[in-house]
Design an enzyme around this catalytic site. Sequence first.
Site: not given
Length: 394
Positions: A45, A97, A169, A194
């Site tokens: 982590r 979005y 973004d 994407k």
Amino acid sequence: MEFDTKLIHGGISEDKYTGATSVPIYMASTFHQQKIGENEYEYSRSGNPTREAVEKLIADLEDGTAGFAFASGSAAIDTVFSLFSAGDHFVIGNDVYGGTFRLIDAVLKRFGMTFTVVDTRDLQAVKAAITPATKAIYLETPTNPLLRVTDIAAVAKIAKDRGILSIIDNTFSSPYIQRPLDLGVDIVLHSASKYLGGHSDLVAGLVVTKDQALGEKIGYLQNAIGGILAPQESWLLQRGMKTLSLRMRAHLANAEAIFNYLKNQPLVSKIYYPGDPNNPDYEVAQKQMHGFGAMISFELQAGLDPKQFVEQLQVITLAESLGALESLIEIPALMTHGSIPRDIRLKNGIKDELIRLSVGVEDQKDLLADLERGFDQLKGSHQDVSNSKVHSQA
């Protein structure tokens, strides 16, 4: 190194232990510590060699100093907002979005954060929305799904002049097309599922900063919150990123061809594409983008059913997401932006007839023939409706 070379040799491009030219998938949850507090890796982590490789690569590609990989774009956005506290205010773009809107509206507002929504292309509106409690300006450019283009350098300057952060973004462009950090932005985000991944085979989010101290804060939160990208997905993402330039050149060429087709299609009432010379954002896009992207949104003539169009297609895939090798099409009002109330959607220009197309790398002839198939279906149904109206009037 030039950008295309960075894709192959940037970040950590080979395994420092074996020399392997593909960084291995280190499927380890913990690491043997020879001495306490002197080990590079302790627990996955906190740090993993495979994840570190893709994090350093995105930092190189965005001309940043620190990169961070998360389990999704939403996890990346949520972690960035975790930099802030209850009572903090944000100026946010009005065309974000749907998942970002959901996070803000259903989660962050409950934690005492406040938001003012503006069209970030209107620099005076951005300035007017800033209050003494404002901590950051958050926007997408181009936006999702209306592909509005904001002047990045101008917004970054407003933020710096007011002593607040600018967060962008960059998913729709990828660093191949634009690099906001070079234009003065503080934090860049990606849904790496994407264009960066590019193959519809992973879900991931990325964050990059230019300022080292800000990067350390995000790194602390990444470890504390724990929404990290797993080793296998990290490996897939780095592999996908290596072919970004090759893919983007094909994406851009196909998108331009489809735009030229759509502008002559009588059943289309409006096209949203930064490369349209009639687009009011065209000059800004030319100034800050290397190419106009491969996203095109268009509205059918009022009253036409977009479902009839998208469900008829055979080459272009009806699916959410974008930026993949395959062309993907969707109806924002029913899919990606369905979580936004209809009155807000309509106010922001997202009509029921709007269709969003992510142009892939298939042969242009096949893509254009597929679109023609969809329009032929609409023409038939449109003619049936017109005939029924004539008969009813008679």
